[in-house]
Scaffold this motif. Structure first.
Motif: not given
Length: 558
Positions: A468-469, A472-473, A475-476
C-alpha cells in the motif's frame, strides 16, 4: 586493486586494474553488473535447470515438520499452501524483471524504489537469508555425517562448509554442470521414501490428515496456529533472490524462444515454491511417521525420518543411501547459498568501502559466518529465527513487487530498471521508506505489541503495509527520487543496439551499453562497477550535466 593514471607516448592508460579474481568473469559472473548479452550463452532450459537445482534443500522438510508438529495438520498444511500462493504471486514480476534486464536482486532493488544506497540494507537482508539457510542446511549435512559415519557435529559442520567451496568459488559454468549432473540422483532420492510409504502403509496418509500436533493444537483449524505457521513458511520468500541470481543469465526473449523463455522464467522463478510446498508437507509426513520411533527432536532433523521411511525397502543399505541423498541435496543448495550470498556481500561492501577484491572472497565471508551459526546451534532455534526474519524479508519483497506491478505501469516510476549510481538518488523514500515502516510495524506486532492475532499474522501485515505504501509514497513524492537525471546512454528513449559496447575510461574494458554511464569526472564513458568504486568524484555528474560519448562499437563485451 590499484588506481593509477599514467601517460605514455600520448596514450592514456587505465586508471584501475582489477584484482585477478575480480577481473576473471568466468569466476566473477558479472557479479556487480548487468549480465552482458554476450555472456548469456546458456539456453532457457539450462538456466532453469541450474536455478531449480538450488531448491534441493532439506530445510523444507524441517520447516514443514516444525509447522505441522507445532500446529497440527489442518492449520499447518493450510499455512504452507497460503504462504506458497503469496510467494508465487510476488515472485512472478521479480523473476520476469531479472530475466528481462539481466540484473540480480540487488540491482533490481536499486531501480525498483530503493535508490543506490537504500538498497545496501536489502543487500544485508538478502545476505542474511543465504547465511541463515546455509547454516540450517549445513546443520542437516552435519547430522547426516554424525549418523552415518559417527563424525562429531562440530567437525561435520566444518566438512559441510568446506565441501561446497570448490563449486561456489567458480561461477555459473561450474554450478550449471554440478546441478545438472546431480539432478537424477536427487530426484530419485526425493521420491523414494514417499513411494515406499504409499506401497507399504497407505493407511498412514489418512492418519496424518487427522494429526493434531504434539503441542496440543488439535486437529481442527486454529487461526493463530495458521498465522504463525504461515509466517514461518513465508521466511522462504527471499528464495526468489537466489532464483534471480541465475535468471539474469536467461538469453534475450525473441519471437522464436518466447514460449520456452516464459516457461523457464516461471518454472525457475516463482515455480520453485510449488515443489517447495510439496516438500514441506512431505517432510511433515515423514516426521509424523517417524515420531514414535525417533522422538520429537530427531523427527525435526530430516535425516532420521528419511532413514525410517526408506529402511523397509533398502534394509542395510538404507543408511548409506539416506546419507548420500542428504549430502547431494546439501551440496546443491549450499552451493547456491554461498554463490548468492557472495553477490550480496560484494554489492554491500563495494558501495560502503569502494573496493572490490572479487566475488570469490565473499564466498569465504558467507561460509565463515554460516559456520559460526552452525557451531552455535542455530538449528535448534529454527522457528524463532525464521518467524522473525520473515517480517523483514516480506516487507522488502512486497515493496519491490509493488513498484513493478503498480508504480511502473501507472508511470509513478520509470518503466525500466536503472541500477547505475550515476543516475540514481542515494535513497528513494518510496521503496526504502515502505520497507522500513512495514518492517517496524510488523516486528512490533510479532513481539505482541498489538495482541495475539496481529502477532500471528505479522508477516502478512508487513506485506500489506509495504504494498500500500509504495504507490502512496510514489504519488506523494511525485516519483522524483527514482532518477537524479535522465539516462541518455542506454535509457528507454535511446534507440541503439544494446549489445553495442563502449570502453570504460577508467578500467579500459569494453562493456555493453546497459552497463555504461556518461561520467563528467572522467569526461567519457564509465562502466557501472568503476562508477560504484569511485570515491573521489563526489557525484559531480548529478550537477554537471550529460557528457557526449563517441559512437559505440560492436564487438564482444569484456
Amino acid at each position: 586493486m590499484t588506481e593509477t593514471l599514467s601517460e605514455r607516448d600520448g596514450t592514456r592508460k587505465p586508471q584501475r586494474t582489477y584484482a585477478a579474481l575480480a577481473a576473471d568473469e568466468n569466476r566473477e559472473d558479472y557479479s556487480l553488473r548487468f549480465a552482458a548479452q554476450s555472456f548469456r550463452r546458456w539456453s532457457p532450459l539450462v538456466v532453469a535447470t541450474t536455478a531449480l537445482g538450488g531448491i534441493a534443500y532439506l530445510a523444507d522438510f524441517a520447516i514443514g515438520a516444525s509447522i505441522v508438529l507445532s500446529y497440527g495438520f489442518t492449520s499447518g498444511v493450510l499455512a504452507i499452501l497460503a504462504a506458497a500462493v503469496v510467494i508465487f504471486v510476488t515472485g512472478v514480476p521479480i523473476a520476469r524483471a531479472c530475466a528481462t534486464y539481466g540484473v540480480d536482486m540487488d540491482l533490481l532493488t536499486r531501480g525498483a524504489g530503493f535508490g543506490y544506497f537504500g538498497s545496501t540494507l536489502t543487500s544485508l537482508v538478502y545476505a542474511s537469508f543465504t547465511v541463515i539457510f546455509f547454516s540450517l542446511e549445513g546443520s542437516i549435512m552435519g547430522q547426516a555425517f554424525q549418523l552415518a559415519l559417527g563424525i562429531p557435529l562440530p567437525v561435520g559442520y566444518l566438512l559441510a562448509t568446506l565441501i561446497v567451496l570448490p563449486f561456489a568459488l567458480y561461477g555459473m559454468g561450474a554450478v550449471a554442470k554440478m546441478q545438472t549432473w546431480t539432478q537424477p540422483i536427487w530426484i530419485a532420492g526425493l521420491v523414494l521414501p514417499f513411494v515406499v510409504v504409499l506401497v507399504r502403509e497407505p493407511g498412514r496418509f489418512a492418519e496424518f490428515a487427522t494429526f493434531g500436533g504434539i503441542e496440543g493444537a488439535g486437529s481442527g483449524f486454529s487461526a493463530v496456529g495458521f498465522g504463525f505457521g504461515m509466517g514461518i513458511a513465508l521466511s522462504l520468500i527471499g528464495q526468489i533472490g537466489e532464483q534471480a541470481d541465475y535468471l539474469r543469465f536467461m538469453p534475450a526473449k525473441t519471437a522464436e524462444n518466447k514460449r520456452s523463455w516464459w516457461a523457464a522464467v516461471l518454472a525457475a522463478g516463482p515455480g520453485w515454491v510449488v515443489l517447495g510446498a510439496a516438500k514441506q508437507i512431505g517432510g511433515a509426513l515423514l516426521a509424523f511417521l517417524a515420531l514414535g520411533a525417533v522422538g520429537k527432536t530427531a523427527a525435526l532433523e530430516p535425516i532420521a525420518p528419511y532413514l525410517e521411511a526408506v529402511r523397509p525397502a533398502l534394509g542395510p543399505a538404507a543408511l548409506t543411501f539416506a546419507a548420500l541423498f542428504v549430502v547431494v541435496s546439501q551440496i546443491k543448495i549450499n552451493t547456491t547459498n554461498a554463490y548468492s550470498g557472495s553477490l550480496s556481500f560484494a554489492n554491500f561492501f563495494s558501495r560502503v568501502l569502494h573496493r572490490h577484491p572479487g566475488r570469490a572472497w565473499y564466498v569465504l565471508v558467507n561460509c565463515g559466518i554460516a559456520l559460526a551459526l552452525m557451531e552455535f546451534g542455530a538449528f535448534g532455534f529454527l522457528n524463532k529465527i525464521l518467524g522473525f526474519y520473515s517480517n523483514v524479508a516480506i516487507a522488502w519483497i512486497g515493496a519491490v513487487c509493488a513498484d513493478l506491478v503498480i508504480a511502473k505501469p501507472l508511470d509513478l516510476s520509470p518503466r525500466y530498471i536503472e541500477f547505475k549510481r550515476a543516475y540514481l538518488h542515494k535513497i528513494n523514500p518510496v521503496g526504502f521508506g515502505a520497507m522500513l515502516i512495514a518492517s517496524a510495524v510488523s516486528i512490533a506486532a510479532y513481539f505482541g505489541a498489538f495482541g495475539e492475532y496481529p502477532a500471528a499474522f505479522s508477516p502478512l501485515l508487513a506485506l500489506v503495509i509495504a504494498v500500500v505504501l509504495v504507490p502512496v509514497l510514489a504519488v506523494a513524492t511525485r516519483g522524483r527520487y527514482y532518477l537524479v537525471r535522465p539516462n541518455l546512454v542506454s535509457g528507454p528513449e535511446v534507440d541503439q543496439d544494446r549489445t553495442a559496447t563502449h570502453n570504460c575510461s577508467v578500467c579500459g574494458d569494453a562493456y555493453e551499453l546497459p552497463d555504461i554511464a556518461d561520467c563528467a569526472n572522467q569526461g567519457g564513458a564509465i562502466c557501472s562497477l568503476c562508477c560504484t568504486l569511485d570515491s573521489s568524484c563526489h557525484d559531480m555528474c548529478r550537477t554537471a550535466g550529460p557528457v557526449s560519448l563517441p559512437e559505440p562499437t560492436f564487438r564482444s563485451a569484456g
